[in-house]
Design a protein around this motif. Structure first.
Motif, PDB file in Angstrom:
ATOM      1  N   MET A 405       0.854  -1.133  -0.003  1.00 21.31           N
ATOM      2  CA  MET A 405       0.186  -0.167   0.080  1.00 21.31           C
ATOM      3  C   MET A 405       0.926   1.159   0.004  1.00 21.31           C
ATOM      4  O   MET A 405       1.910   1.100   0.245  1.00 21.31           O
ATOM      5  N   GLY A 406       0.322   2.439  -0.248  1.00 18.15           N
ATOM      6  CA  GLY A 406       0.842   3.619  -0.340  1.00 18.15           C
ATOM      7  C   GLY A 406       1.060   4.324   1.239  1.00 18.15           C
ATOM      8  O   GLY A 406       1.942   5.077   1.211  1.00 18.15           O
ATOM      9  N   GLY A 407       0.187   4.000   1.910  1.00 16.86           N
ATOM     10  CA  GLY A 407       0.187   4.312   3.374  1.00 16.86           C
ATOM     11  C   GLY A 407      -0.871   3.619   4.219  1.00 16.86           C
ATOM     12  O   GLY A 407      -1.745   2.882   3.702  1.00 16.86           O
ATOM     13  N   HIS A 408      -0.618   3.741   5.486  1.00 13.70           N
ATOM     14  CA  HIS A 408      -1.254   3.026   6.454  1.00 13.70           C
ATOM     15  C   HIS A 408      -2.038   4.038   7.521  1.00 13.70           C
ATOM     16  O   HIS A 408      -1.098   4.952   8.008  1.00 13.70           O
ATOM     17  N   LEU A 409      -3.129   3.715   8.166  1.00 13.93           N
ATOM     18  CA  LEU A 409      -3.779   4.636   9.236  1.00 13.93           C
ATOM     19  C   LEU A 409      -4.168   3.493  10.201  1.00 13.93           C
ATOM     20  O   LEU A 409      -4.884   2.695   9.881  1.00 13.93           O
ATOM     21  N   MET A 410      -3.343   3.683  11.302  1.00 14.29           N
ATOM     22  CA  MET A 410      -3.796   2.617  12.781  1.00 14.29           C
ATOM     23  C   MET A 410      -4.508   3.898  13.576  1.00 14.29           C
ATOM     24  O   MET A 410      -4.018   5.069  13.551  1.00 14.29           O
ATOM     25  N   LEU A 411      -5.336   3.426  14.358  1.00 21.11           N
ATOM     26  CA  LEU A 411      -6.408   4.334  15.277  1.00 21.11           C
ATOM     27  C   LEU A 411      -6.753   3.501  16.452  1.00 21.11           C
ATOM     28  O   LEU A 411      -6.958   2.366  16.588  1.00 21.11           O
ATOM     29  N   LEU A 412      -7.086   4.316  17.518  1.00 22.00           N
ATOM     30  CA  LEU A 412      -7.226   3.721  18.652  1.00 22.00           C
ATOM     31  C   LEU A 412      -8.287   4.790  19.119  1.00 22.00           C
ATOM     32  O   LEU A 412      -8.131   5.939  19.294  1.00 22.00           O
ATOM     33  N   GLY A 413      -9.818   4.199  19.432  1.00 25.13           N
ATOM     34  CA  GLY A 413     -10.901   4.965  20.126  1.00 25.13           C
ATOM     35  C   GLY A 413     -10.659   5.003  21.452  1.00 25.13           C
ATOM     36  O   GLY A 413      -9.901   4.920  22.244  1.00 25.13           O
ATOM     37  N   PRO A 414     -11.867   5.969  21.923  1.00 26.82           N
ATOM     38  CA  PRO A 414     -11.772   6.503  23.213  1.00 26.82           C
ATOM     39  C   PRO A 414     -12.298   5.209  24.257  1.00 26.82           C
ATOM     40  O   PRO A 414     -13.134   4.269  23.718  1.00 26.82           O
ATOM     41  N   GLY A 415     -11.670   5.317  25.360  1.00 26.56           N
ATOM     42  CA  GLY A 415     -11.945   4.265  26.408  1.00 26.56           C
ATOM     43  C   GLY A 415     -13.047   4.842  27.273  1.00 26.56           C
ATOM     44  O   GLY A 415     -13.747   5.599  26.851  1.00 26.56           O
ATOM     45  N   LEU A 416     -13.141   4.087  28.407  1.00 28.92           N
ATOM     46  CA  LEU A 416     -14.191   4.670  29.438  1.00 28.92           C
ATOM     47  C   LEU A 416     -14.108   6.026  29.880  1.00 28.92           C
ATOM     48  O   LEU A 416     -14.995   6.627  29.978  1.00 28.92           O
ATOM     49  N   ARG A 417     -12.811   6.690  29.775  1.00 29.33           N
ATOM     50  CA  ARG A 417     -12.699   8.083  30.234  1.00 29.33           C
ATOM     51  C   ARG A 417     -12.730   8.854  29.201  1.00 29.33           C
ATOM     52  O   ARG A 417     -12.603  10.088  29.185  1.00 29.33           O
ATOM     53  N   GLY A 418     -13.108   8.357  27.873  1.00 32.28           N
ATOM     54  CA  GLY A 418     -13.449   9.311  26.770  1.00 32.28           C
ATOM     55  C   GLY A 418     -12.107   9.656  26.009  1.00 32.28           C
ATOM     56  O   GLY A 418     -12.242  10.543  25.167  1.00 32.28           O
ATOM     57  N   TYR A 460      -9.707  10.267  19.511  1.00 36.03           N
ATOM     58  CA  TYR A 460      -9.137   9.127  18.853  1.00 36.03           C
ATOM     59  C   TYR A 460      -7.715   9.656  18.648  1.00 36.03           C
ATOM     60  O   TYR A 460      -7.441  10.614  18.231  1.00 36.03           O
ATOM     61  N   ALA A 461      -7.024   8.504  18.808  1.00 35.60           N
ATOM     62  CA  ALA A 461      -5.555   8.729  18.386  1.00 35.60           C
ATOM     63  C   ALA A 461      -5.253   8.081  17.106  1.00 35.60           C
ATOM     64  O   ALA A 461      -5.793   6.963  16.892  1.00 35.60           O
ATOM     65  N   LEU A 462      -4.676   8.894  16.049  1.00 39.52           N
ATOM     66  CA  LEU A 462      -4.509   8.141  14.618  1.00 39.52           C
ATOM     67  C   LEU A 462      -2.806   8.240  14.679  1.00 39.52           C
ATOM     68  O   LEU A 462      -2.217   9.197  15.150  1.00 39.52           O
ATOM     69  N   TRP A 463      -2.288   7.215  13.520  1.00 36.76           N
ATOM     70  CA  TRP A 463      -1.066   7.105  13.312  1.00 36.76           C
ATOM     71  C   TRP A 463      -1.054   6.930  11.935  1.00 36.76           C
ATOM     72  O   TRP A 463      -1.562   5.819  11.343  1.00 36.76           O
ATOM     73  N   VAL A 464      -0.723   7.802  11.059  1.00 35.15           N
ATOM     74  CA  VAL A 464      -0.455   7.639   9.533  1.00 35.15           C
ATOM     75  C   VAL A 464       0.992   7.149   9.411  1.00 35.15           C
ATOM     76  O   VAL A 464       2.071   7.874   9.810  1.00 35.15           O
ATOM     77  N   GLN A 465       1.042   6.171   8.503  1.00 31.24           N
ATOM     78  CA  GLN A 465       2.510   5.655   8.055  1.00 31.24           C
ATOM     79  C   GLN A 465       2.809   5.420   6.700  1.00 31.24           C
ATOM     80  O   GLN A 465       2.003   4.962   6.052  1.00 31.24           O
ATOM     81  N   VAL A 466       3.896   6.087   6.349  1.00 31.17           N
ATOM     82  CA  VAL A 466       4.470   5.907   4.853  1.00 31.17           C
ATOM     83  C   VAL A 466       5.946   5.457   5.082  1.00 31.17           C
ATOM     84  O   VAL A 466       6.611   5.600   6.106  1.00 31.17           O
ATOM     85  N   GLN A 467       6.438   4.990   3.768  1.00 26.68           N
ATOM     86  CA  GLN A 467       7.813   4.666   3.872  1.00 26.68           C
ATOM     87  C   GLN A 467       8.444   5.539   2.892  1.00 26.68           C
ATOM     88  O   GLN A 467       8.164   5.722   1.760  1.00 26.68           O
ATOM     89  N   ARG A 468       9.756   6.133   3.166  1.00 31.76           N
ATOM     90  CA  ARG A 468      10.509   6.794   2.502  1.00 31.76           C
ATOM     91  C   ARG A 468      12.047   6.390   2.409  1.00 31.76           C
ATOM     92  O   ARG A 468      12.403   6.364   3.738  1.00 31.76           O
ATOM     93  N   ASP A 469      12.625   6.201   1.640  1.00 39.99           N
ATOM     94  CA  ASP A 469      14.194   5.844   1.898  1.00 39.99           C
ATOM     95  C   ASP A 469      14.471   4.487   2.856  1.00 39.99           C
ATOM     96  O   ASP A 469      15.247   4.640   3.748  1.00 39.99           O
ATOM     97  N   TRP A 470      13.314   3.772   2.796  1.00 40.75           N
ATOM     98  CA  TRP A 470      13.328   2.540   3.250  1.00 40.75           C
ATOM     99  C   TRP A 470      13.111   2.628   4.715  1.00 40.75           C
ATOM    100  O   TRP A 470      13.315   2.024   5.742  1.00 40.75           O
ATOM    101  N   GLN A 471      12.588   4.006   5.177  1.00 33.07           N
ATOM    102  CA  GLN A 471      12.456   4.114   6.710  1.00 33.07           C
ATOM    103  C   GLN A 471      10.891   4.340   6.808  1.00 33.07           C
ATOM    104  O   GLN A 471      10.368   5.044   5.952  1.00 33.07           O
ATOM    105  N   ILE A 472      10.222   4.010   7.988  1.00 29.00           N
ATOM    106  CA  ILE A 472       8.793   4.163   8.133  1.00 29.00           C
ATOM    107  C   ILE A 472       8.528   5.558   8.767  1.00 29.00           C
ATOM    108  O   ILE A 472       9.300   6.031   9.964  1.00 29.00           O
ATOM    109  N   ILE A 473       8.028   6.483   8.401  1.00 28.93           N
ATOM    110  CA  ILE A 473       7.434   7.957   8.872  1.00 28.93           C
ATOM    111  C   ILE A 473       6.213   7.751   9.421  1.00 28.93           C
ATOM    112  O   ILE A 473       5.187   7.145   8.707  1.00 28.93           O
TER     113      ILE A 473
END
Length: 489
Positions: A405-418, A460-473
């Motif tokens: 893929m060209g990119g990935h998005l991982m996310l974590l939603g709110p817990g009991l404390r919002g 929500y906490a989101l993390w967008v990930q891509v690869q450049r120069d063989w490193q993950i950003i």
């Protein structure tokens, strides 16, 4: 007068028979297309991408390209094709330590049908990648019909052209008729052959049985039992048939700031048996998200070391509870699953540092990332995108594909404390793909985008990930999702 007619008719039949004999049979008996499978491995301190060209049916040569990514430590890795659980019968092949991004090809041999493993060792850990070598497929009946019909036509035609037969017109015509019958048999067999017969399924490494839906896939984790370092923590979220239960163990005395091996045991929640039927999907057997109490994400790919057992090296930055989310696909009806668990790390705990909220530009790994995140409402599709620019504001167009893929998005939603909490079973987990096509040079950028429907309101906490120069950003983002408006009475 009859002989010239016989000769002319015979020539036509000969050409047609040769066409029927050569064309379909050559197509049907081409070498079975070799399967090519990619798999990502987090092997000790290394990140390796392997491209495996499966051996032909019945066994044979198996080229494997080893590509180091990330921060590759010095030293070699060895590869061998072995039967399940066994050591190599001959000396393993060495893939010398190479600069990051420089591939190295080795050639293994799987000299028989059935189950095999590619053993990849770094001197401390042996990863075992399961593959299957198929038995040669029997020749389909329609191919035999083509062969027999064509041979009958050619033999009858040659006989009809013999000088002694041309003096007997009736015999010549009978042989010509036999040639036509043979050609008809061959042509009918070609016309009624299954469309897929000439392109048999390759004998490849285990493949994804069901493609991910457009826009990626998202999984919602369930509860995790309490755990301490070195103590199993099991996922009891979905105990239906085929649900995978993950038990996590860290090394003794796991401490913040020090690398530790995280072992994962996979069992079937219904039978308690070890789960060893994972298929490679999106270039990995398991996509593992390890989220710390400080809000940092590690997206790694554990290696299989035994049936139902995986290991990956992690380096926790802080003490506290870490959430573990394992994405996998089982063969058959098991389908795509997300299992969750947790483990504890000793040492001082650091407070979570929320990522920059919403839209805006932030600098990550020497690259400017502009986040475009419109106001999100629970239950409504939202598109989150990131545009990357380099020095002088030039658009970045050399992002490399990662995990297909060209990119990935991982996310974590709110817990009991919002707020997102990796140790709270109420925090939903999701993983979404950028589905854009690569450019003419096979690269991506400057923008990647993700479509997702946030299930409920909260942070929500989101993390967008891509690869450049063989490193993950990795670009961390915080998104506040508003509740859906109440329906108007």
């Amino acid at each position: 007068m009859i002989a010239p007619r016989v000769r002319a008719c015979a020539l036509v039949v000969l050409l047609a028979a040769l066409t029927a004999l050569l064309a379909p049979v050559a197509s049907a008996h081409e070498s079975t297309p070799v399967g090519v499978q990619r798999i990502e491995l987090s092997l000790g301190a290394r990140t390796l991408a392997l491209t495996i060209t499966a051996p032909p049916e019945g066994g044979g040569r198996m080229p494997v390209v080893v590509l180091p990514r990330g921060e590759a430590p010095p030293g070699d890795v060895t590869l061998a094709a072995v039967r399940p659980g066994e050591g190599p019968a001959t000396a393993p092949v060495v893939a010398p330590g190479a600069p990051v991004g420089q591939p190295h090809e080795v050639v293994l041999t799987a000299d028989g049908v059935g189950a095999w493993e590619i053993a990849v060792a770094d001197g401390a850990t042996v990863a075992r990648i399961p593959i299957t070598v198929a038995a040669p497929a029997p020749t389909p009946g329609w191919v035999w019909a083509v062969r027999i019909g064509a041979v009958l036509g050619v033999v009858a035609l040659i006989a009809a052209l013999a000088p002694s037969v041309r003096q007997r017109p009736r015999l010549a015509l009978a042989l010509g008729a036999a040639a036509i019958v043979g050609l008809t048999i061959a042509a009918t067999a070609v016309a009624t052959a299954p469309a897929t017969s000439a392109a048999a399924t390759p004998a490849a490494a285990p493949v994804d049985p069901a493609a991910a839906p457009a826009g990626g896939h998202a999984g919602h984790g369930g509860g995790a039992l309490p755990a301490t370092a070195g103590t199993p923590a099991s996922d009891m979220s979905a105990m239906g048939p085929g649900a995978v239960v993950v038990t996590a163990r860290t090394g003794p005395g796991a401490q913040a700031g020090a690398p530790t091996d995280l072992e994962l045991d996979l069992t079937d929640g219904s039978t308690g048996a070890a789960v060893d039927d994972l298929t490679i999907h999106d270039d990995a057997l398991i996509h593992l998200a390890v989220i710390g109490p400080d809000g940092r994400l590690a997206h790694v790919h554990p290696v299989r070391i035994a049936p139902g057992r995986y290991v990956v090296r992690v380096q926790p930055a802080t003490g506290g509870r870490y959430g573990v989310f394992a994405e996998m696909e089982r063969a058959g009806d098991g389908g795509h699953q997300v299992a969750r668990t947790a483990f504890d790390v000793g040492g001082p705990a650091a407070p979570a540092t929320p990522a920059a909220p919403g839209a805006g530009v932030r600098e990550v790994a020497g690259t400017d990332a502009e986040v475009i995140a419109p106001a999100a409402v629970a239950g409504r599709p939202t598109r989150v995108s990131v545009a990357f620019t380099g020095g002088g504001g030039a658009p970045v167009t050399d992002l490399q594909g990662w995990l297909g893929m060209g990119g990935h998005l991982m996310l974590l939603g709110p817990g009991l404390r919002g707020v997102p909490d990796p140790g709270d079973p109420a925090s939903a987990f999701g993983h979404v793909h950028d589905m854009g096509a690569a450019g003419p040079a096979g690269t991506y950028g400057p923008q990647v985008g993700f479509d997702y429907t946030f299930p409920r309101a909260g942070r929500y906490a989101l993390w967008v990930q891509v690869q450049r120069d063989w490193q993950i950003i990795t670009v961390p983002v915080t998104v506040d999702v508003a509740p859906a408006a109440a329906p108007t009475p």
